[in-house]
Design a protein around this motif. Structure first.
Motif, PDB file in Angstrom:
ATOM      1  N   SER A 366     116.518-113.116 -54.655  1.00  0.00           N
ATOM      2  CA  SER A 366     117.969-113.295 -54.802  1.00  0.00           C
ATOM      3  C   SER A 366     118.361-113.223 -56.274  1.00  0.00           C
ATOM      4  O   SER A 366     117.625-113.664 -57.151  1.00  0.00           O
ATOM      5  CB  SER A 366     118.394-114.643 -54.220  1.00  0.00           C
ATOM      6  N   PHE A 367     119.534-112.668 -56.540  1.00  0.00           N
ATOM      7  CA  PHE A 367     120.038-112.568 -57.907  1.00  0.00           C
ATOM      8  C   PHE A 367     121.394-113.244 -58.075  1.00  0.00           C
ATOM      9  O   PHE A 367     121.911-113.323 -59.172  1.00  0.00           O
ATOM     10  CB  PHE A 367     120.185-111.092 -58.294  1.00  0.00           C
ATOM     11  N   LEU A 368     121.984-113.743 -56.982  1.00  0.00           N
ATOM     12  CA  LEU A 368     123.381-114.176 -57.055  1.00  0.00           C
ATOM     13  C   LEU A 368     123.582-115.591 -56.513  1.00  0.00           C
ATOM     14  O   LEU A 368     123.581-116.554 -57.282  1.00  0.00           O
ATOM     15  CB  LEU A 368     124.255-113.176 -56.291  1.00  0.00           C
ATOM     16  N   THR A 369     123.775-115.734 -55.207  1.00  0.00           N
ATOM     17  CA  THR A 369     124.117-117.036 -54.626  1.00  0.00           C
ATOM     18  C   THR A 369     123.505-117.193 -53.242  1.00  0.00           C
ATOM     19  O   THR A 369     123.118-116.224 -52.590  1.00  0.00           O
ATOM     20  CB  THR A 369     125.654-117.194 -54.473  1.00  0.00           C
ATOM     21  N   PHE A 370     123.467-118.451 -52.816  1.00  0.00           N
ATOM     22  CA  PHE A 370     123.205-118.787 -51.414  1.00  0.00           C
ATOM     23  C   PHE A 370     124.301-119.746 -50.984  1.00  0.00           C
ATOM     24  O   PHE A 370     124.674-120.661 -51.735  1.00  0.00           O
ATOM     25  CB  PHE A 370     121.841-119.448 -51.221  1.00  0.00           C
ATOM     26  N   VAL A 457     124.288-117.593 -61.236  1.00  0.00           N
ATOM     27  CA  VAL A 457     125.173-116.859 -62.132  1.00  0.00           C
ATOM     28  C   VAL A 457     126.471-117.649 -62.282  1.00  0.00           C
ATOM     29  O   VAL A 457     126.687-118.637 -61.591  1.00  0.00           O
ATOM     30  CB  VAL A 457     125.480-115.438 -61.590  1.00  0.00           C
ATOM     31  N   SER A 458     127.331-117.192 -63.167  1.00  0.00           N
ATOM     32  CA  SER A 458     128.585-117.903 -63.384  1.00  0.00           C
ATOM     33  C   SER A 458     129.632-117.573 -62.322  1.00  0.00           C
ATOM     34  O   SER A 458     130.392-118.434 -61.899  1.00  0.00           O
ATOM     35  CB  SER A 458     129.140-117.569 -64.776  1.00  0.00           C
ATOM     36  N   HIS A 459     129.673-116.300 -61.906  1.00  0.00           N
ATOM     37  CA  HIS A 459     130.719-115.825 -60.996  1.00  0.00           C
ATOM     38  C   HIS A 459     130.107-115.329 -59.684  1.00  0.00           C
ATOM     39  O   HIS A 459     129.403-114.316 -59.677  1.00  0.00           O
ATOM     40  CB  HIS A 459     131.504-114.667 -61.614  1.00  0.00           C
ATOM     41  N   PRO A 460     130.376-115.980 -58.560  1.00  0.00           N
ATOM     42  CA  PRO A 460     129.947-115.428 -57.272  1.00  0.00           C
ATOM     43  C   PRO A 460     130.844-114.278 -56.821  1.00  0.00           C
ATOM     44  O   PRO A 460     130.461-113.483 -55.968  1.00  0.00           O
ATOM     45  CB  PRO A 460     130.076-116.616 -56.326  1.00  0.00           C
ATOM     46  N   ALA A 461     132.038-114.183 -57.372  1.00  0.00           N
ATOM     47  CA  ALA A 461     132.971-113.095 -57.108  1.00  0.00           C
ATOM     48  C   ALA A 461     133.808-112.902 -58.371  1.00  0.00           C
ATOM     49  O   ALA A 461     133.839-113.767 -59.253  1.00  0.00           O
ATOM     50  CB  ALA A 461     133.864-113.407 -55.909  1.00  0.00           C
ATOM     51  N   TYR A 462     134.481-111.751 -58.449  1.00  0.00           N
ATOM     52  CA  TYR A 462     135.185-111.414 -59.688  1.00  0.00           C
ATOM     53  C   TYR A 462     136.278-112.417 -60.035  1.00  0.00           C
ATOM     54  O   TYR A 462     136.628-112.592 -61.210  1.00  0.00           O
ATOM     55  CB  TYR A 462     135.782-110.000 -59.573  1.00  0.00           C
ATOM     56  N   ASN A 463     136.824-113.115 -59.023  1.00  0.00           N
ATOM     57  CA  ASN A 463     137.945-114.026 -59.263  1.00  0.00           C
ATOM     58  C   ASN A 463     137.551-115.489 -59.106  1.00  0.00           C
ATOM     59  O   ASN A 463     138.396-116.334 -58.874  1.00  0.00           O
ATOM     60  CB  ASN A 463     139.099-113.697 -58.315  1.00  0.00           C
ATOM     61  N   MET A 464     136.256-115.781 -59.221  1.00  0.00           N
ATOM     62  CA  MET A 464     135.789-117.165 -59.068  1.00  0.00           C
ATOM     63  C   MET A 464     134.803-117.510 -60.177  1.00  0.00           C
ATOM     64  O   MET A 464     133.756-116.865 -60.307  1.00  0.00           O
ATOM     65  CB  MET A 464     135.100-117.360 -57.714  1.00  0.00           C
ATOM     66  N   LEU A 465     135.138-118.522 -60.958  1.00  0.00           N
ATOM     67  CA  LEU A 465     134.233-119.033 -61.986  1.00  0.00           C
ATOM     68  C   LEU A 465     133.569-120.293 -61.439  1.00  0.00           C
ATOM     69  O   LEU A 465     133.976-121.412 -61.712  1.00  0.00           O
ATOM     70  CB  LEU A 465     135.003-119.319 -63.278  1.00  0.00           C
ATOM     71  N   LEU A 466     132.545-120.079 -60.637  1.00  0.00           N
ATOM     72  CA  LEU A 466     131.905-121.192 -59.943  1.00  0.00           C
ATOM     73  C   LEU A 466     131.171-122.117 -60.904  1.00  0.00           C
ATOM     74  O   LEU A 466     131.247-123.335 -60.783  1.00  0.00           O
ATOM     75  CB  LEU A 466     130.931-120.647 -58.886  1.00  0.00           C
TER      76      LEU A 466
END
Length: 558
Positions: A366-370, A457-466
């Motif tokens: 995985s490189f992103l989120t779960f 990562v910081s952003h799970p989507a372009y409009n979300m700063l998780l």
């Protein structure tokens, strides 16, 4: 303004740029290129040289150059605050620089003794400052919001000072070095070559969409690679799983036979005839980098295909990876963001993760989120609204999170950073077997959750700063937990702050850092959503692999 050792002052003093700016065409004047170290830019400065002035020709060691008037004038101008700057470009905007020649027929005896060519220094730059020449000052935008715009420069060189172009090449090499551009050859002197994996259906609207990967490739990305001097092949993904199959070892005899059938799925050749289509016979180990054009799904396929290989560790060590976001979410693309990093060759190590499932022998990289619970439901159940683009997730969040909320009971166990010493060594974590209790060093929480969201990562989507605190290689997972006891009003407030990252200030938002974790769902009313893709249900556990892959980024951090 002092020139560093990397700026060839002698060569720069001898090279004259013909300028017609702000003067009549028959009143050509000369300029020279200077390096402004304080602002890290190259300036084109007007000189007092007369058009008829002839330069002396020097040997390779430039004997006597220090007594040449143009050299003395150049040294003096370096520290002259009142010099007239005709043009400039910032070095951190530059993705390519080269020399080009234009030959012309000699049509008169007068021209016969003159050089029959014109030489040009070409600079390819993309500025985000809004300070580029030829840009309308009223179109300037805040640099945090502005998109990069092309600010290319072409400087015509006085051919009388170009015997063999050695000095011009020194200037170009210096510009490339100061701009931190990678060499276009690898350690074995072979030209760099990238494999671009393109999903023509990403972004919605089909192959002909103006926001899709094909259009972005043809109008933006391909020209940028050409300007940077980077050769590449393009794989146009023709079906689900195509990119994963392409990652298979082509040195394997069985896979070589299968490769003959892969190209049959792609029927877009006539629409993309201007590019070098990948024939899928070359093994990916022969490339220097793999670039994904599409959403996070295409990168997921690439990473799983590499995970299936016996030489996975070697591939991840030797290859660079990049992503050009053309999908609806683009979490990884937003996190690393800078396309210019791909052309410059700047990379940064990125933490990845290894996942295991209790109900399957499969493992994943995985490189992103779960996610499990509301976020997984919004991502996967809203597929029926994909035509709405990113809005689909927002609509489903209101439906499932506010109007008809669900509780998701689960047991969450995690290993805090520092429990095994240096958190950067978490790749040596010995994961417990499923069915066995977690070690005493682990922390366990059992509750009803609304949100369970793990990110590296910081952003799970372009409009979300998780995870505003997240770095590309900090060696930890960041787990956002919102318990089911959170009221509707508080939850609305939390979700509205997600775009700016201020949701972490809410009392109902818990952020847990860990180097490994296990999630055991105690209800079967949600999904296991890994990097935006549905995987097998049931208990799942993962560990961070610090700096497990190298991705192109905006700054050099190797």
């Amino acid at each position: 303004m002092n020139a560093p050792n990397s700026w060839p002052v002698t060569a720069a003093s001898k090279i004259r740029v013909v300028s017609t700016k702000d003067v009549d065409a028959d009143e050509q004047k000369y300029c020279r290129l200077f390096f402004n170290e304080s602002n890290y830019k190259i300036e084109l400065v007007s000189t007092d040289d007369a058009i008829h002035h002839e330069l002396n020709v020097y040997d390779d060691v430039n004997t006597g150059i220090e007594n040449e008037s143009t050299y003395i004038s150049y040294i003096k101008s370096m520290n002259d605050a009142s010099k007239r700057i005709v043009d400039f470009f910032y070095l951190d905007d530059v993705i390519g620089a080269n020399l080009s020649l234009e030959y012309s027929a000699q049509t008169s005896k007068k021209a016969a003794h003159q050089n029959s060519y014109s030489a040009f220094i070409n600079i390819y730059a993309y500025s985000k400052r809004g300070e580029c020449h030829n840009v309308n000052k009223y179109n300037k935008r805040d640099s945090r919001e502005a998109k990069r715009i092309a600010c290319h420069k072409t400087y015509k060189i006085d051919s009388r000072c170009c015997e063999d172009f050695a000095d011009v090449r020194k200037l170009i090499d210096a510009i490339r070095s100061l701009a931190m551009l990678q060499s276009n050859t690898s350690v074995n002197n072979n030209p760099f070559r990238y494999l671009v994996v393109l999903n023509p259906y990403s972004g919605g609207g089909g192959v002909t969409s103006k926001t899709g990967a094909k259009h972005i490739y043809e109008t933006i990305f391909n020209p940028m690679l050409e300007q940077a001097g980077i050769g590449h092949d393009v794989l146009v993904s023709g079906r689900a799983g195509h990119a994963r199959e392409r990652m298979k070892d082509r040195n394997d005899e069985v896979n070589n036979e299968a490769a003959e059938h892969f190209t049959e799925a792609v029927k877009l050749d006539e629409k993309m005839c201007c590019i070098s289509l990948d024939d899928e016979t070359k093994d990916i180990s022969e490339y220097n980098a793999i670039i994904a054009m599409g959403g996070d799904g295409i990168m997921f396929e690439i990473m799983q295909g590499i995970h299936d290989r016996a030489d996975e560790k070697e591939i991840l060590k030797n290859l660079k990876f990049g992503i050009v976001g053309c999908g609806t979410s683009n979490g990884l693309a937003k996190s690393i963001l800078h396309w210019s990093g791909i052309c410059k060759g700047n990379t940064c190590p990125l933490d990845i993760a290894s996942y295991q499932l209790a109900n399957s022998s499969k493992t994943y990289t995985s490189f992103l989120t779960f996610s499990f619970g509301l976020i997984a439901d919004c991502d996967l159940d809203s597929e029926c609204l994909r035509w709405l683009g990113p809005l689909r997730s927002d609509i489903w969040a209101v439906y499932r999170g506010i109007l008809f909320p669900k509780k998701y009971r689960a047991k969450f166990s995690y290993l805090p950073p520092g429990s095994i010493g240096n958190q950067k060594t978490s790749n040596v974590v010995s994961m417990p077997n499923f069915g066995e209790p977690t070690p005493d060093t682990w922390v366990t929480i059992e509750d009803d959750f609304k949100v369970f969201w793990v990110s590296n990562v910081s952003h799970p989507a372009y409009n979300m700063l998780l995870c505003p605190m997240s770095e590309m290689n900090d060696g930890v997972f960041h787990v956002l937990i919102v318990r089911a006891s959170c009221s509707r009003l508080k939850f609305i407030e939390l979700m509205l702050k997600l775009e700016t990252g201020r949701h972490i200030e809410c009392n109902d938002a818990e952020v847990v850092e860990c180097v490994a974790y296990r999630l055991e769902p105690l209800t079967d009313n949600s999904y296991n959503d890994l990097d935006g893709e549905l995987i097998e249900p049931g208990p799942i556990q993962a560990r961070v692999i610090p700096s497990g892959a190298h991705f192109f980024a905006g700054t050099k951090q190797e």
